[in-house]
Design a protein around this motif. Structure first.
Motif, PDB file in Angstrom:
ATOM      1  N   PHE A  69      23.482  76.811  82.590  1.00 34.55           N
ATOM      2  CA  PHE A  69      22.281  75.998  82.395  1.00 34.55           C
ATOM      3  C   PHE A  69      22.706  74.556  82.271  1.00 34.55           C
ATOM      4  O   PHE A  69      23.876  74.258  82.013  1.00 34.55           O
ATOM      5  CB  PHE A  69      21.487  76.451  81.162  1.00 34.55           C
ATOM      6  N   LEU A  70      21.773  73.664  82.444  1.00 36.24           N
ATOM      7  CA  LEU A  70      22.025  72.234  82.286  1.00 36.24           C
ATOM      8  C   LEU A  70      21.082  71.697  81.221  1.00 36.24           C
ATOM      9  O   LEU A  70      19.976  72.226  81.031  1.00 36.24           O
ATOM     10  CB  LEU A  70      21.761  71.495  83.599  1.00 36.24           C
ATOM     11  N   VAL A  71      21.533  70.671  80.545  1.00 35.64           N
ATOM     12  CA  VAL A  71      20.688  69.987  79.556  1.00 35.64           C
ATOM     13  C   VAL A  71      20.622  68.528  79.963  1.00 35.64           C
ATOM     14  O   VAL A  71      21.645  67.925  80.285  1.00 35.64           O
ATOM     15  CB  VAL A  71      21.284  70.116  78.135  1.00 35.64           C
ATOM     16  N   ARG A  72      19.438  67.969  79.995  1.00 37.01           N
ATOM     17  CA  ARG A  72      19.268  66.547  80.291  1.00 37.01           C
ATOM     18  C   ARG A  72      18.451  65.895  79.191  1.00 37.01           C
ATOM     19  O   ARG A  72      17.438  66.458  78.756  1.00 37.01           O
ATOM     20  CB  ARG A  72      18.548  66.357  81.632  1.00 37.01           C
ATOM     21  N   ARG A  73      18.919  64.732  78.750  1.00 37.36           N
ATOM     22  CA  ARG A  73      18.128  63.977  77.772  1.00 37.36           C
ATOM     23  C   ARG A  73      16.980  63.300  78.518  1.00 37.36           C
ATOM     24  O   ARG A  73      17.187  62.671  79.561  1.00 37.36           O
ATOM     25  CB  ARG A  73      18.998  62.950  77.066  1.00 37.36           C
ATOM     26  N   ILE A  74      15.805  63.463  77.993  1.00 37.02           N
ATOM     27  CA  ILE A  74      14.625  62.913  78.645  1.00 37.02           C
ATOM     28  C   ILE A  74      13.703  62.275  77.603  1.00 37.02           C
ATOM     29  O   ILE A  74      13.830  62.528  76.408  1.00 37.02           O
ATOM     30  CB  ILE A  74      13.810  64.004  79.404  1.00 37.02           C
TER      31      ILE A  74
ATOM     32  N   ILE B 290      13.687  63.705  73.829  1.00 36.50           N
ATOM     33  CA  ILE B 290      13.947  65.130  73.641  1.00 36.50           C
ATOM     34  C   ILE B 290      14.901  65.552  74.748  1.00 36.50           C
ATOM     35  O   ILE B 290      15.384  64.701  75.489  1.00 36.50           O
ATOM     36  CB  ILE B 290      12.594  65.909  73.640  1.00 36.50           C
ATOM     37  N   SER B 291      15.194  66.812  74.837  1.00 38.91           N
ATOM     38  CA  SER B 291      16.020  67.248  75.959  1.00 38.91           C
ATOM     39  C   SER B 291      15.279  68.299  76.764  1.00 38.91           C
ATOM     40  O   SER B 291      14.278  68.869  76.305  1.00 38.91           O
ATOM     41  CB  SER B 291      17.374  67.778  75.482  1.00 38.91           C
ATOM     42  N   ALA B 292      15.789  68.517  77.957  1.00 35.33           N
ATOM     43  CA  ALA B 292      15.242  69.547  78.847  1.00 35.33           C
ATOM     44  C   ALA B 292      16.352  70.522  79.188  1.00 35.33           C
ATOM     45  O   ALA B 292      17.512  70.123  79.295  1.00 35.33           O
ATOM     46  CB  ALA B 292      14.707  68.906  80.121  1.00 35.33           C
TER      47      ALA B 292
END
Ligand code: FES
Length: 121
Positions: A20-25, A32-34
């Protein structure tokens, strides 16, 4: 023609090579993150925010799936979610959903396709 709703995330290859990937948004002006992942060959993204006690799903472990690989799992208290809908399957929050984020794929690159989302570097 440029589409300012599209924010690049990764290539499809990167997605399929990652658990999985996590991106700060920023989503609706909240930082928050996605989480972004592939499940049964399709890409999904959700705001990384468990409705139970407002934690990221990967807050306690570097994982977002349970041991079966069939359900998303919050590592705080173990609530599980349908990866295709984000719907919680655990009794306390049954039926509530993670916030899904629209995705679009163009020429092998995956984008967030959300007007109220900005990437945070
Ligand atoms: S905070 Fe996610 S299960 Fe409790």
């Amino acid at each position: 023609m440029a589409n300012d709703k599209l924010k690049p995330i990764c290539t499809l290859r990167e997605l399929h090579e990652s658990r999985f990937l996590v991106r700060r948004i920023s989503y609706k002006k909240q930082p928050i993150s996605a989480i972004i992942f592939a499940f049964e060959g399709n890409a999904y993204a959700y705001v990384n925010h468990c409705m139970h006690m407002h934690r990221p799903l990967n807050c306690e472990q570097d994982a977002i799936f349970d041991e079966t690989g069939l359900y998303l799992r919050c590592s705080m208290h173990g609530f599980i979610f349908d990866p295709k809908t984000g719907e919680c399957q655990s009794p306390v929050c049954f039926g509530q959903r993670l916030q899904a984020l629209r995705l679009e794929e163009i020429d092998g690159t995956l984008y967030f396709a959300e007007k109220h989302l900005a990437l945070i570097d």
